[in-house]
Scaffold this motif. Sequence first.
Motif, PDB file in Angstrom:
ATOM      1  N   PRO A  82     -18.883  78.475  61.258  1.00 10.59           N
ATOM      2  CA  PRO A  82     -19.832  77.637  62.003  1.00 10.59           C
ATOM      3  C   PRO A  82     -20.432  76.531  61.153  1.00 10.59           C
ATOM      4  O   PRO A  82     -20.640  76.700  59.951  1.00 10.59           O
ATOM      5  CB  PRO A  82     -20.899  78.644  62.434  1.00 10.59           C
ATOM      6  CG  PRO A  82     -20.852  79.721  61.403  1.00 10.59           C
ATOM      7  CD  PRO A  82     -19.415  79.826  60.993  1.00 10.59           C
ATOM      8  N   MET A  83     -20.710  75.390  61.803  1.00 12.41           N
ATOM      9  CA  MET A  83     -21.334  74.260  61.124  1.00 12.41           C
ATOM     10  C   MET A  83     -22.613  73.804  61.809  1.00 12.41           C
ATOM     11  O   MET A  83     -23.574  73.438  61.148  1.00 12.41           O
ATOM     12  CB  MET A  83     -20.353  73.090  61.047  1.00 12.41           C
ATOM     13  CG  MET A  83     -19.135  73.359  60.177  1.00 12.41           C
ATOM     14  SD  MET A  83     -18.068  71.913  60.031  1.00 12.41           S
ATOM     15  CE  MET A  83     -19.125  70.790  59.114  1.00 12.41           C
ATOM     16  N   GLY A  84     -22.649  73.790  63.123  1.00 12.54           N
ATOM     17  CA  GLY A  84     -23.834  73.309  63.813  1.00 12.54           C
ATOM     18  C   GLY A  84     -23.700  73.483  65.313  1.00 12.54           C
ATOM     19  O   GLY A  84     -22.754  74.104  65.795  1.00 12.54           O
ATOM     20  N   TYR A  85     -24.643  72.880  66.057  1.00 16.77           N
ATOM     21  CA  TYR A  85     -24.631  73.080  67.504  1.00 16.77           C
ATOM     22  C   TYR A  85     -25.384  71.987  68.228  1.00 16.77           C
ATOM     23  O   TYR A  85     -26.211  71.263  67.649  1.00 16.77           O
ATOM     24  CB  TYR A  85     -25.222  74.448  67.857  1.00 16.77           C
ATOM     25  CG  TYR A  85     -26.696  74.622  67.543  1.00 16.77           C
ATOM     26  CD1 TYR A  85     -27.666  74.495  68.540  1.00 16.77           C
ATOM     27  CD2 TYR A  85     -27.131  74.914  66.252  1.00 16.77           C
ATOM     28  CE1 TYR A  85     -29.008  74.656  68.268  1.00 16.77           C
ATOM     29  CE2 TYR A  85     -28.470  75.091  65.969  1.00 16.77           C
ATOM     30  CZ  TYR A  85     -29.419  74.954  66.969  1.00 16.77           C
ATOM     31  OH  TYR A  85     -30.758  75.109  66.695  1.00 16.77           O
ATOM     32  N   LEU A  86     -25.079  71.864  69.507  1.00 15.81           N
ATOM     33  CA  LEU A  86     -25.807  71.030  70.459  1.00 15.81           C
ATOM     34  C   LEU A  86     -26.463  71.958  71.471  1.00 15.81           C
ATOM     35  O   LEU A  86     -25.881  72.957  71.865  1.00 15.81           O
ATOM     36  CB  LEU A  86     -24.856  70.073  71.184  1.00 15.81           C
ATOM     37  CG  LEU A  86     -24.017  69.137  70.304  1.00 15.81           C
ATOM     38  CD1 LEU A  86     -22.935  68.467  71.144  1.00 15.81           C
ATOM     39  CD2 LEU A  86     -24.898  68.100  69.648  1.00 15.81           C
TER      40      LEU A  86
END
Length: 317
Positions: A82-86
């Motif tokens: 995982p790296m990030g999210y919206l």
Amino acid sequence: MSRSGEFEIIERLLAPLAGEGAFSLSDDAAVLPELSHGEAWVATKDAMVAGVHFLADDPPDLIARKLVRVNLSDLAAMGASPMGYLLAFALSPDCDDDWLEAFVAGLAEDQRIFGIALYGGDTVSTPGPVTLSLTALGRVERGRELRRNGARAGDAVYVSGSVGDAALGLKCLQEELAVSAGYRKTLVDRYRLPEARVRLGPALIGSATACQDVSDGLAADLGHIARRSGAGMEIEADLVPISQAARAAIAAGSGLETLPFTGGDDYELVFTAPVDAVLPDVGVPLTRIGRVVAGDGVRFMSRGGEISLRQAGWRHF
């Protein structure tokens, strides 16, 4: 109850969660980090609705963390890190500033745990129910992502952790099941705050031939692998890992014997691998529960023969 306006929510609560390239959520979109050579983006989106995926009176910080984790679980099932999210959420009038602050605190806690950041989204209002949607972004070596379609006859079938806890935890919260306080806490915690196997998924690359997370139920999600792979599966019911708390709950209830096979929300990884594959050791128990066979469908077997399941798992429609 009082609630801040949209832009105050963004500036006061969400902007501190923003990652590099998100410009403190002050612009219409974010510029995502550059990937290393040979890596590809992996994206997934899950939504959660009050009364369907969580209970309206669940603690808001745990609602937020479950929202993060069910999406990171999808990345893990693809072997992605995982790296990030919206984030997008439609808030009902019941979601006041106290609720929002607790919700954002939950996001911040899981950002810290998983090393991810917020890159944008949307905030809107609704008369109800509360509706949440998160798009998770991850990375994987291009061409090495785990898929559902690689299982072959002769492969072994494995599952991580244990299954059935979350579905039994929901029954406890709905007062349909009475167990000791300790077991109740264990089961409810598994429902409200699942583990996302973010270390296991990437570690399975090179060993697993197919992978899926257990969101709708073990039988249903094994069915996705079987169908996409054009194969069948035989699962030995006695080998399916069931926790002590779940066994106590099954004994205390009625007609719950097959719930670990069909209950959702566990978010463990189920995967296939050659019988001689060397599996990774990342501190998560892995249990061999069956085998891939020629044919189609998933059959759960006991000493008395095939077990009849009324349904394979959760279905929205």
